[in-house]
Design an enzyme around this catalytic site. Structure first.
Site, mmCIF file in Angstrom:
data_model
loop_
_atom_site.group_PDB
_atom_site.id
_atom_site.type_symbol
_atom_site.label_atom_id
_atom_site.label_comp_id
_atom_site.label_asym_id
_atom_site.label_seq_id
_atom_site.Cartn_x
_atom_site.Cartn_y
_atom_site.Cartn_z
ATOM 1 N N ARG A 1 27.272 -28.185 -100.371
ATOM 2 C CA ARG A 1 25.873 -28.466 -100.032
ATOM 3 C C ARG A 1 24.937 -28.130 -101.184
ATOM 4 O O ARG A 1 23.934 -28.819 -101.400
ATOM 5 C CB ARG A 1 25.487 -27.684 -98.770
ATOM 6 C CG ARG A 1 26.141 -28.269 -97.508
ATOM 7 C CD ARG A 1 26.246 -27.255 -96.412
ATOM 8 N NE ARG A 1 26.686 -27.791 -95.138
ATOM 9 C CZ ARG A 1 27.963 -28.001 -94.785
ATOM 10 N NH1 ARG A 1 28.942 -27.738 -95.649
ATOM 11 N NH2 ARG A 1 28.264 -28.470 -93.596
ATOM 12 N N ARG B 1 42.560 -39.234 -92.118
ATOM 13 C CA ARG B 1 41.595 -38.549 -91.233
ATOM 14 C C ARG B 1 40.528 -39.514 -90.697
ATOM 15 O O ARG B 1 40.135 -40.456 -91.371
ATOM 16 C CB ARG B 1 40.964 -37.364 -91.982
ATOM 17 C CG ARG B 1 42.022 -36.340 -92.344
ATOM 18 C CD ARG B 1 41.457 -35.136 -93.048
ATOM 19 N NE ARG B 1 40.598 -34.361 -92.179
ATOM 20 C CZ ARG B 1 39.920 -33.289 -92.593
ATOM 21 N NH1 ARG B 1 40.025 -32.896 -93.855
ATOM 22 N NH2 ARG B 1 39.172 -32.617 -91.760
ATOM 23 N N GLN C 1 30.222 -31.324 -90.060
ATOM 24 C CA GLN C 1 30.306 -32.413 -91.036
ATOM 25 C C GLN C 1 29.519 -33.624 -90.548
ATOM 26 O O GLN C 1 28.791 -34.250 -91.322
ATOM 27 C CB GLN C 1 31.768 -32.779 -91.280
ATOM 28 C CG GLN C 1 32.524 -31.658 -91.985
ATOM 29 C CD GLN C 1 33.973 -31.992 -92.259
ATOM 30 O OE1 GLN C 1 34.495 -32.996 -91.767
ATOM 31 N NE2 GLN C 1 34.624 -31.155 -93.033
ATOM 32 N N ASP D 1 38.344 -23.207 -88.841
ATOM 33 C CA ASP D 1 39.341 -23.230 -89.924
ATOM 34 C C ASP D 1 40.280 -22.025 -89.889
ATOM 35 O O ASP D 1 41.218 -21.950 -90.687
ATOM 36 C CB ASP D 1 38.626 -23.269 -91.284
ATOM 37 C CG ASP D 1 37.899 -24.593 -91.485
ATOM 38 O OD1 ASP D 1 38.355 -25.607 -90.940
ATOM 39 O OD2 ASP D 1 36.869 -24.592 -92.184
ATOM 40 N N LYS E 1 42.522 -32.127 -88.810
ATOM 41 C CA LYS E 1 42.123 -31.413 -90.035
ATOM 42 C C LYS E 1 42.988 -31.912 -91.192
ATOM 43 O O LYS E 1 43.551 -32.990 -91.124
ATOM 44 C CB LYS E 1 42.248 -29.901 -89.813
ATOM 45 C CG LYS E 1 41.237 -29.361 -88.800
ATOM 46 C CD LYS E 1 39.821 -29.510 -89.326
ATOM 47 C CE LYS E 1 38.787 -29.046 -88.314
ATOM 48 N NZ LYS E 1 37.424 -29.372 -88.744
ATOM 49 N N ARG F 1 47.044 -29.473 -87.470
ATOM 50 C CA ARG F 1 47.284 -28.028 -87.574
ATOM 51 C C ARG F 1 47.925 -27.447 -86.322
ATOM 52 O O ARG F 1 48.656 -26.459 -86.419
ATOM 53 C CB ARG F 1 45.976 -27.286 -87.881
ATOM 54 C CG ARG F 1 45.578 -27.453 -89.317
ATOM 55 C CD ARG F 1 44.423 -26.567 -89.738
ATOM 56 N NE ARG F 1 44.188 -26.778 -91.155
ATOM 57 C CZ ARG F 1 43.022 -26.610 -91.772
ATOM 58 N NH1 ARG F 1 41.966 -26.226 -91.076
ATOM 59 N NH2 ARG F 1 42.924 -26.813 -93.066
HETATM 60 C C1 S3P Z 1 32.960 -27.921 -92.586
HETATM 61 C C2 S3P Z 1 33.018 -28.138 -91.246
HETATM 62 C C3 S3P Z 1 34.259 -28.049 -90.459
HETATM 63 C C4 S3P Z 1 35.377 -27.362 -91.220
HETATM 64 C C5 S3P Z 1 35.449 -27.777 -92.652
HETATM 65 C C6 S3P Z 1 34.144 -27.517 -93.365
HETATM 66 C C7 S3P Z 1 31.669 -28.071 -93.273
HETATM 67 O O1 S3P Z 1 34.663 -29.358 -90.108
HETATM 68 O O2 S3P Z 1 36.622 -27.587 -90.596
HETATM 69 O O3 S3P Z 1 36.478 -27.091 -93.333
HETATM 70 O O4 S3P Z 1 31.523 -27.608 -94.423
HETATM 71 O O5 S3P Z 1 30.757 -28.655 -92.678
HETATM 72 P P1 S3P Z 1 34.049 -30.053 -88.796
HETATM 73 O O6 S3P Z 1 32.608 -29.955 -88.925
HETATM 74 O O7 S3P Z 1 34.474 -31.493 -88.821
HETATM 75 O O8 S3P Z 1 34.633 -29.295 -87.631
#
Ligand code: S3P
Length: 443
Positions: free
Chosen positions: A27, A123, A170, A321, A348, A352
């Protein structure tokens, strides 16, 4: 790519720092890229995932370089100022890089082609295509919305209101980053709050956000589009997800005491530490402070008996995670640990749920999957081990089973260390510095 063996070791001791937070690092680069002026980032994670994001931004006209002292400098192009990349954006293993950048380009009027490694190409990306189409972008993807895919950004972006169908930071972040270059106010509604690093960093750079707490624990987030973002220094805390590996190693290797300095403890990320405390873990949080809007502390972890618990589904977003390494702790604990509501673990870097169940079973632990719940029967000490695990292009599966090998009487092996560097460069050296015995499998 090398096969590694992790042999049982004596008590771990020492003081370490883990690499910078992966989520915050992505970010900082992306939002710095949209700010006016030069953003200096201290402590950026220099793992492959984040370096791919930097390379993708460079292809879109942003200068992002590491200075000689280790700080990164990003010369922003302003909101809406990215230019058409003249090559494919290859995000490697990184779901975060790919999904956040898809959001970012969705309101820029050009075509951007995305791909990644075999794990990332499997994915689901439809979860991003859906909201960015509503903002006016076109997405041409493989079956199931998968990569390689092309995003043709909207020439006249529209603000949207989007109810997140999955608790995913995300997806939330992709919408917010796209909404930066849309006029008016965009809203994202989440029924279960996910990590809020995007919101915190956007505010840090001067964006206007409203965050409303909803009845039942959800949140509604409004972003005023077309803000002037202004470059700001960013200090990236140590990654709490990475810190969980040495922390749990210290808990399960008898006699250990390990201090991990400068660990980010954003409440929407720190579910693992709450869970470990409920299991009876001895973790002291020293020198609690705030750095660049994020809470940080030094953790001192001492080995001791752990007991099995039920981890509610509502906690999953704050530790999504950490289930692979939590399952390792659960296999060493006394009694049953039930981890509820883990459907997202199937999509993921690997499936997992399957990878954890398979690896722990091979190690001699009793594991089952019921619907979306993972159940581990702990025997009060580490399972016997003596097995090799397939890492499935998944850094966290690799590190979790190396940690298990440190406590298992017969050690553990992994087939491929090649992805550890996506999030935790230097993992093996750091763990060996504490007393672990991780080496090439045939050494
Ligand atoms: C992340 C959000 C998570 C996480 C990933 C990093 C992020 O994924 O599993 O390793 O930086 O926004 P999801 O938002 O899809 O759960």
């Amino acid at each position: 790519m090398a096969a590694l063996a992790s042999r049982p070791c004596k008590a771990l001791s020492g003081e370490i720092r883990v690499p910078g937070d992966k989520s915050i690092s992505h970010r900082a680069l992306m939002i710095g890229a949209l700010a006016a002026g030069e953003t200096v980032i201290r402590g950026l994670l220099e793992g492959d995932d984040v370096l791919r994001t930097a390379a993708a931004l460079r292809l879109m006209g942003v200068e992002a370089e590491r200075g000689s002292g280790g700080d990164w400098r990003v010369s922003g192009v302003g909101v809406g100022g990215l230019s058409e990349p003249d090559d494919v954006l290859d995000l490697g293993n990184s779901g975060t890089g790919a999904r956040l950048l898809m959001g970012l380009v969705s309101t820029h009027p050009f075509a951007a082609h995305f791909t990644g490694d075999a794990s990332l190409r499997r994915r689901p990306m439809a979860r991003i295509a859906e909201p960015i189409r509503r903002m006016g972008a076109q997405v041409i993807a493989r079956e199931g919305g998968r990569m390689p895919l092309c995003v043709i950004g909207a020439a006249e972006p529209m603000p949207i209101t989007y109810d997140l169908p999955v608790a995913s930071a995300q997806v939330k972040s992709a919408v917010l980053l796209g909404a930066l270059n849309a006029p008016g106010e965009s809203w994202v509604v989440e029924s279960r709050p996910s990590r809020d690093h995007t919101e915190l960093m956007l505010r840090h750079f001067g964006a206007e956000l409203k965050i409303e707490e909803l009845q039942g624990g959800g949140r509604a987030i409004a972003l005023k589009g077309e803000p002037e973002l202004v470059a700001r220094p960013v200090i990236v805390p140590g990654d709490p997800s990475s810190a969980a590996f040495p922390a749990i190693a210290a808990l399960i290797v008898p006699g250990s005491t390990v201090t991990i300095r400068n660990v980010g403890l954003n409440p929407l990320r720190a579910g693992i530490y709450r869970t470990l405390e409920e299991m009876g873990a001895d973790i002291a949080f020293g020198d609690r402070r705030t750095e660049a809007g994020e809470p940080v502390a030094d953790l001192t972890v001492r080995a001791g008996k752990l007991k099995g618990i039920t981890v509610p589904a509502s906690r999953a977003p704050s530790m999504i995670d950490e289930y692979p390494i939590l399952a390792v702790a659960a296999a060493c604990a006394e009694g049953e640990t039930r981890m509820c509501g883990l459907a997202e673990l199937r999509v993921k870097e690997s499936d997992r749920l399957a990878a954890i169940a398979d690896g722990l079973t091979r190690a001699g632990a009793r594991v089952s999957i019921e619907g979306d719940d993972l159940i581990v029967q702990g025997g009060g000490r580490a399972p016997k081990g003596g097995a090799a695990v397939e890492t499935r292009m998944d850094h966290r599966i690799a590190m979790s089973f190396l940690v298990l090998g440190m406590a298992a009487a017969d050690g553990m092996a992994i087939d491929d260390d090649g992805h550890i560097g996506t999030s935790f460069p230097g993992f093996v050296g750091l763990m060996n510095g504490l007393g672990a015995r991780i080496a090439a499998k045939d050494a």
